[in-house]
Enzyme design. Structure first.
Site, short mmCIF file in Angstrom:
data_model
loop_
_atom_site.label_atom_id
_atom_site.label_comp_id
_atom_site.label_asym_id
_atom_site.label_seq_id
_atom_site.Cartn_x
_atom_site.Cartn_y
_atom_site.Cartn_z
NE ARG A 244 -4.28 -1.32 0.05
CZ ARG A 244 -4.42 -2.39 -0.76
NH1 ARG A 244 -3.45 -2.71 -1.58
NH2 ARG A 244 -5.52 -3.10 -0.75
CD GLU A 273 -2.96 2.88 -5.66
OE1 GLU A 273 -3.91 2.19 -6.05
OE2 GLU A 273 -1.97 2.40 -5.08
CG HIS A 291 -3.00 -1.18 -7.04
ND1 HIS A 291 -3.33 -0.55 -5.88
CD2 HIS A 291 -3.09 -2.51 -6.75
CE1 HIS A 291 -3.62 -1.43 -4.93
NE2 HIS A 291 -3.47 -2.64 -5.45
C1 8YV Z 1 -6.61 -5.69 -5.83
C2 8YV Z 1 -5.25 -5.26 -3.73
O1 8YV Z 1 -6.41 -5.22 -7.13
O2 8YV Z 1 -5.70 -7.42 -2.86
C3 8YV Z 1 -5.57 -6.22 -2.65
O3 8YV Z 1 -5.67 -5.74 -1.53
O4 8YV Z 1 -4.86 -4.20 -3.47
C4 8YV Z 1 -5.32 -5.53 -5.16
O5 8YV Z 1 -4.45 -6.57 -5.41
C5 8YV Z 1 -7.75 -4.99 -5.29
O6 8YV Z 1 -8.13 -5.43 -4.05
C6 8YV Z 1 -8.90 -5.14 -6.29
O7 8YV Z 1 -10.06 -5.03 -5.69
#
Ligand code: 8YV
Length: 328
Positions: A244, A273, A291
């Site tokens: 993050r 983002e 991302h």
């Molecule tokens: C996903 C993410 O793209 O898993 C996570 O927490 O940040 C990402 O890998 C995201 O959650 C999509 O909803």
């Protein structure tokens, strides 16, 4: 974990990463024919108001970055289940979930291979100047020399040794790195099996030639990589972040990259983002991706199927307990 004591009639899915995969939408609608899915891919994840609007009158939701907080839950008394697409829980407030008796569907590790592969890819690219060399080539330059470093044998630090951190360590095995790791939880069994040295945060910062961040964001570690921590990194350190962006002070990082106090950084995630700091994004020792850690077809499918399952397999979050130990 519960499967049968909640009746779900209306499901809403604002999550774009779900809506973009037709097979997931079809599977969801085979179970919940009236499911509202954001197939127009309207971005909603930064706004409490839009989240409330989209989830209004629903019993269950599949969310990605939409905030699930006290304000949202107070406005949605009908909502009983929130199923998370992916693994990051930083947009979910477990105290509010508990207060409003809203249950969470969540599958740890569901996208670990995809994210771990990207961490490896960014690490190699940064050590070998792959992106800067490619930018030069596209600009018509044909540099004769661009001396990088091998990953083999390097000291690699892993900050956060959960599902993704551990998978990255598995991928590192053929490179014969000396892996050091730091985690709040006891990972001694894994460390023993994979020959990982458990170290303090200070030792991690001081010794890592590659430092890869794999932590969940909590109120305890938000902004952890501030100027003071960044000043403790080695000058030859490559800092990799696929977890993050809110863990790192990007302005402080930019200044240190500019004066080569830190050799390089490679980030898939940003404080905001999409990211806006063009100066950071254009540094030749910074690699940015938007991302895409879980953006493989395999991970998207696994995440989506797990999120559908989370509508019926869920638990009531308990602040202070896994996976919300850092909340009270
Ligand atoms: C996903 C993410 O793209 O898993 C996570 O927490 O940040 C990402 O890998 C995201 O959650 C999509 O909803």
């Amino acid at each position: 974990m519960s499967t049968d004591d909640i009746t779900i009639e209306r499901v809403a899915v604002p999550a774009i990463s779900f809506a973009q995969v037709p097979v997931l939408v079809a599977h969801l609608r085979s179970i919940y024919p009236d499911a509202r899915v954001n197939t127009q891919c309207v971005p909603r994840h930064h706004s409490t108001r839009d989240t409330i609007e989209y989830l209004r009158d629903c019993d269950a939701a599949i969310v990605s970055f939409e905030p699930i907080n006290a304000e949202v839950l107070a406005a949605l008394p009908r909502l009983k289940v929130v199923s998370k697409l992916g693994v990051g829980l930083d947009t979910i407030d477990p105290v509010a979930m508990r207060k409003h008796n809203v249950r969470l569907g969540w599958t740890p590790g569901v996208n670990k291979r995809s994210v771990a592969e990207l961490a490896l890819c960014l690490t190699l690219a940064a050590l070998k100047h792959v992106v800067a060399a490619n930018v030069d080539m596209r600009a018509g330059k044909r540099p004769l020399q661009r001396v990088g470093r091998q990953l083999t044998g390097r000291v690699v630090g892993i900050h956060g040794c959960g599902e993704i951190g551990q998978d990255f360590i598995r991928l590192l095995k053929p490179f014969g790195c000396h892996v050091i790791a730091c985690d709040l939880r006891d990972r001694s069994e894994f460390y023993h099996e994979f020959d990982v040295e458990s170290v303090s945060p200070a030792a991690l910062y001081a010794r890592s030639e590659v430092l890869s961040i794999h932590m969940n964001v909590t109120p305890m570690n938000r902004g952890l990589y501030n100027a003071d921590v960044l000043d403790q990194l080695r000058p030859d350190c490559v800092l990799v972040n696929t977890s993050r962006g809110t863990l790192v002070d990007e302005v402080a990082l930019r200044e240190r990259l500019k004066r080569r106090q830190i050799a390089a950084a490679a980030f898939d995630v940003f404080e905001h983002e999409p990211p806006e700091d063009d100066e950071l994004l254009n540094l030749d020792n910074f690699i940015a991706t938007p991302h895409i850690g879980s953006g493989s077809m395999e991970a998207r499918l696994q995440m989506g199927m797990a999120a559908i399952q989370g509508l019926t397999h869920h638990f009531l979050p308990q602040p202070g307990e896994y996976p919300f130990e850092c909340y009270t």
